[in-house]
Design an enzyme around this catalytic site. Structure first.
Site, PDB file in Angstrom:
ATOM      1  N   ASP A  79       0.851  -1.196   0.000  1.00 23.46           N
ATOM      2  CA  ASP A  79       0.000   0.000   0.000  1.00 23.46           C
ATOM      3  C   ASP A  79       0.883   1.242   0.000  1.00 23.46           C
ATOM      4  O   ASP A  79       2.102   1.167   0.230  1.00 23.46           O
ATOM      5  CB  ASP A  79      -0.924  -0.001   1.234  1.00 23.46           C
ATOM      6  CG  ASP A  79      -2.088   0.979   1.091  1.00 23.46           C
ATOM      7  OD1 ASP A  79      -2.201   1.641   0.038  1.00 23.46           O
ATOM      8  OD2 ASP A  79      -2.874   1.099   2.047  1.00 23.46           O
ATOM      9  N   LYS A  80       0.224   2.358  -0.276  1.00 19.34           N
ATOM     10  CA  LYS A  80       0.896   3.666  -0.303  1.00 19.34           C
ATOM     11  C   LYS A  80       0.046   4.632   0.509  1.00 19.34           C
ATOM     12  O   LYS A  80      -1.178   4.527   0.520  1.00 19.34           O
ATOM     13  CB  LYS A  80       0.948   4.125  -1.766  1.00 19.34           C
ATOM     14  CG  LYS A  80       1.679   5.391  -2.047  1.00 19.34           C
ATOM     15  CD  LYS A  80       0.925   6.673  -2.295  1.00 19.34           C
ATOM     16  CE  LYS A  80      -0.489   6.721  -2.614  1.00 19.34           C
ATOM     17  NZ  LYS A  80      -1.041   8.110  -2.689  1.00 19.34           N
ATOM     18  N   HIS A  81       0.708   5.545   1.219  1.00 21.77           N
ATOM     19  CA  HIS A  81      -0.039   6.615   1.889  1.00 21.77           C
ATOM     20  C   HIS A  81       0.605   7.942   1.536  1.00 21.77           C
ATOM     21  O   HIS A  81       1.831   8.063   1.551  1.00 21.77           O
ATOM     22  CB  HIS A  81      -0.009   6.429   3.408  1.00 21.77           C
ATOM     23  CG  HIS A  81      -0.668   7.559   4.133  1.00 21.77           C
ATOM     24  ND1 HIS A  81      -2.036   7.648   4.281  1.00 21.77           N
ATOM     25  CD2 HIS A  81      -0.162   8.673   4.711  1.00 21.77           C
ATOM     26  CE1 HIS A  81      -2.347   8.761   4.921  1.00 21.77           C
ATOM     27  NE2 HIS A  81      -1.216   9.402   5.200  1.00 21.77           N
ATOM     28  N   SER A  82      -0.237   8.904   1.210  1.00 21.73           N
ATOM     29  CA  SER A  82       0.273  10.249   0.964  1.00 21.73           C
ATOM     30  C   SER A  82      -0.207  11.159   2.083  1.00 21.73           C
ATOM     31  O   SER A  82      -1.341  11.009   2.566  1.00 21.73           O
ATOM     32  CB  SER A  82      -0.261  10.751  -0.382  1.00 21.73           C
ATOM     33  OG  SER A  82      -0.215  12.154  -0.424  1.00 21.73           O
ATOM     34  N   THR A 119      -9.087  10.710  -1.448  1.00 20.15           N
ATOM     35  CA  THR A 119      -9.261   9.652  -2.448  1.00 20.15           C
ATOM     36  C   THR A 119     -10.718   9.185  -2.529  1.00 20.15           C
ATOM     37  O   THR A 119     -11.252   8.966  -3.617  1.00 20.15           O
ATOM     38  CB  THR A 119      -8.320   8.477  -2.100  1.00 20.15           C
ATOM     39  OG1 THR A 119      -6.982   8.966  -2.179  1.00 20.15           O
ATOM     40  CG2 THR A 119      -8.478   7.315  -3.055  1.00 20.15           C
ATOM     41  N   ARG A 167      -7.079  16.017  19.832  1.00 22.34           N
ATOM     42  CA  ARG A 167      -5.918  16.738  19.285  1.00 22.34           C
ATOM     43  C   ARG A 167      -6.368  18.034  18.621  1.00 22.34           C
ATOM     44  O   ARG A 167      -5.746  19.080  18.783  1.00 22.34           O
ATOM     45  CB  ARG A 167      -5.171  15.857  18.269  1.00 22.34           C
ATOM     46  CG  ARG A 167      -4.329  14.780  18.926  1.00 22.34           C
ATOM     47  CD  ARG A 167      -3.850  13.763  17.906  1.00 22.34           C
ATOM     48  NE  ARG A 167      -2.950  14.344  16.922  1.00 22.34           N
ATOM     49  CZ  ARG A 167      -2.683  13.795  15.737  1.00 22.34           C
ATOM     50  NH1 ARG A 167      -3.252  12.654  15.383  1.00 22.34           N
ATOM     51  NH2 ARG A 167      -1.856  14.378  14.910  1.00 22.34           N
ATOM     52  N   SER A 182      -1.011   7.957  14.253  1.00 24.61           N
ATOM     53  CA  SER A 182      -2.336   8.117  13.642  1.00 24.61           C
ATOM     54  C   SER A 182      -2.343   7.553  12.216  1.00 24.61           C
ATOM     55  O   SER A 182      -3.215   6.755  11.847  1.00 24.61           O
ATOM     56  CB  SER A 182      -2.702   9.608  13.642  1.00 24.61           C
ATOM     57  OG  SER A 182      -3.864   9.845  12.898  1.00 24.61           O
ATOM     58  N   LYS A 186      -3.856   3.306  11.067  1.00 19.95           N
ATOM     59  CA  LYS A 186      -4.975   3.078  10.134  1.00 19.95           C
ATOM     60  C   LYS A 186      -4.538   2.286   8.900  1.00 19.95           C
ATOM     61  O   LYS A 186      -5.360   1.680   8.232  1.00 19.95           O
ATOM     62  CB  LYS A 186      -5.572   4.428   9.706  1.00 19.95           C
ATOM     63  CG  LYS A 186      -6.369   5.081  10.832  1.00 19.95           C
ATOM     64  CD  LYS A 186      -6.861   6.459  10.459  1.00 19.95           C
ATOM     65  CE  LYS A 186      -5.722   7.412  10.287  1.00 19.95           C
ATOM     66  NZ  LYS A 186      -6.040   8.822  10.403  1.00 19.95           N
ATOM     67  N   LYS A 187      -3.265   2.331   8.576  1.00 17.69           N
ATOM     68  CA  LYS A 187      -2.775   1.580   7.420  1.00 17.69           C
ATOM     69  C   LYS A 187      -2.427   0.142   7.803  1.00 17.69           C
ATOM     70  O   LYS A 187      -2.669  -0.796   7.038  1.00 17.69           O
ATOM     71  CB  LYS A 187      -1.530   2.268   6.832  1.00 17.69           C
ATOM     72  CG  LYS A 187      -1.873   3.463   5.946  1.00 17.69           C
ATOM     73  CD  LYS A 187      -2.530   3.002   4.663  1.00 17.69           C
ATOM     74  CE  LYS A 187      -2.987   4.128   3.769  1.00 17.69           C
ATOM     75  NZ  LYS A 187      -3.743   3.659   2.590  1.00 17.69           N
TER      76      LYS A 187
END
Ligand code: URA
Length: 399
Positions: A79-82, A119, A167, A182, A186-187
């Protein structure tokens, strides 16, 4: 418990699994008062957490809700996260691209807030596309297609939602260990073998400077690996929008064009870099071989891949260059604000977005333009056009 934490941190004693898991469990059970959560967050913000503590926090937050596994499906699961930017539609291209090259991509994504597009918002521009698939169906789509892009359901890392709300109220959002836990919690619920992080730096990003982006990238990589997932990061430019399209349906269109071998160069380059598959990935994009996987994924998630995405009552207005010269700036923040004014983004989590509005920035930094040439196309549905036009004017610098 908070008192012990504060005392030990003051004395330089690291928190162990029992303390951190105990805190996260208590937050989930609702037995820690909001004020105490706020005190804990403020303390972390000021004093930081060691990488080892952040790994424990991340793991505890991941385990606070449902975790996913993929029995019967052969990996690798990637997977990828930006960290988010303007015109960032990489996930829409990368997930089917990876799947077409044999990787399995269980992509759980979020919605946009402010000028940063999400997304899920982009995908929901496709009629029928479901971003709330239950776990059994996610499994079926992953097995059949090789990828899915769906939303984070309420039972995924629920403690992150509780901590994030506090927060926001206590000004502790910018803490690097808290951001790290955080994002990763989630990933990592998706049972990943590897994760690549695209940490953006620039006016249209959460991190405005390269130094800030580097600090976050270092933390994400160390903690992701410490939590057992092969994690790497790249720092990428967000001083101007990525690609040409900014806005939900417009970005889906551009993603489809990219999968068909006709994407803008900066978007193609970034997708190839993040894929980690170099020339193989570039050739796959150029040949259009990943496009059928996109169609399959959209169909499997209830969407109509052949639906017309643009139009729908929106009008196009061109923004023209008032002088000739070289484009020196096409400021990502300004363009993002313009799209937001047109209705492409949301102010609060509960707000809805307008899928059809947005911009196409035809001239990017470095291009030569003539007075009267179209710099940008604005797609509006009657709201915010004057403000958007002013923002585009301020975003462009031609010299
Ligand atoms: N994105 C997240 O998911 N969490 C943060 O804390 C910041 C950005």
């Amino acid at each position: 418990m908070i008192d012990i934490w504060l005392e030990q941190r003051r004395d330089g004693v690291e928190q162990g699994e029992v303390e951190i898991r105990g805190f996260v469990d208590a937050v989930l059970a609702g037995t820690v008062a909001p004020a105490q959560i706020g005190a804990w967050l403020a303390f972390v913000m000021i004093r930081g957490m060691t990488p080892a503590e952040t790994v424990l926090l991340t793991k505890a937050m991941t385990a606070s809700g449902t975790t996913l596994s993929w029995p019967g499906i052969e990996g690798p699961f990637v997977d990828k996260h930006s960290t988010g930017g303007v015109g960032d539609k990489v996930s829409l291209v990368l997930a089917p691209l990876w799947a077409s090259l044999g990787k399995r991509v269980p992509m759980l994504s979020g919605r946009g807030l402010g000028i940063t597009g999400g997304t899920l918002d982009k995908l929901e521009a496709i009629p029928g596309y479901r971003t709330d698939l239950p776990q059994q169906q996610l499994h079926e789509v992953l097995a059949e297609v090789g990828c899915f892009i769906s939303g984070q359901t309420p039972d995924i890392a629920p403690v992150d939602r509780i901590l994030y709300a506090t927060r926001n109220e206590t000004g502790t959002v910018p803490s690097i260990p808290l951001i790290t836990a955080s994002i990763l919690s989630k990933k990592l619920v998706a049972g990943l073998d590897s994760l690549i992080l695209d940490v953006k730096a620039g006016s249209g990003a959460f991190m405005k400077t390269k130094a800030e982006a580097q600090a976050l990238a270092d933390s994400l990589v160390e903690v992701g690996n410490g939590a057992g997932c092969k994690t790497s990061a790249v720092i990428t430019d967000m001083s101007q929008p990525l690609g040409v399209a900014v806005g939900n349906a417009l970005e889906v269109e551009e993603s489809i064009a990219t999968l068909a071998g006709d994407g803008p160069a900066d978007l193609v380059d970034l997708v190839v870099e993040l894929s980690g598959m170099g020339d193989t990935a570039r050739a796959q994009l150029q040949s259009g071989a990943a496009l059928p996987v996109w169609h399959k994924m959209v169909r499997a998630q209830g969407g109509n891949p052949d639906a017309k995405l643009l139009g729908g009552g929106c009008q196009q207005v061109d923004f023209l260059a008032c002088a000739s010269g070289r484009v020196q700036a096409c400021d990502a923040e300004g363009i993002g604000r313009a799209a937001f004014r047109l209705g492409a983004g949301r102010q609060r989590a509960a707000d809805s977005v307008h899928h059809g509005v947005g911009l196409r920035v035809l001239a990017k930094v470095g291009s030569e333009v003539q007075a009267g040439q179209v710099l940008a196309e604005l797609f509006h549905c009657g709201n915010g056009l004057d403000e958007a036009r002013n923002l585009v004017e301020q975003a462009y610098r031609i010299g």
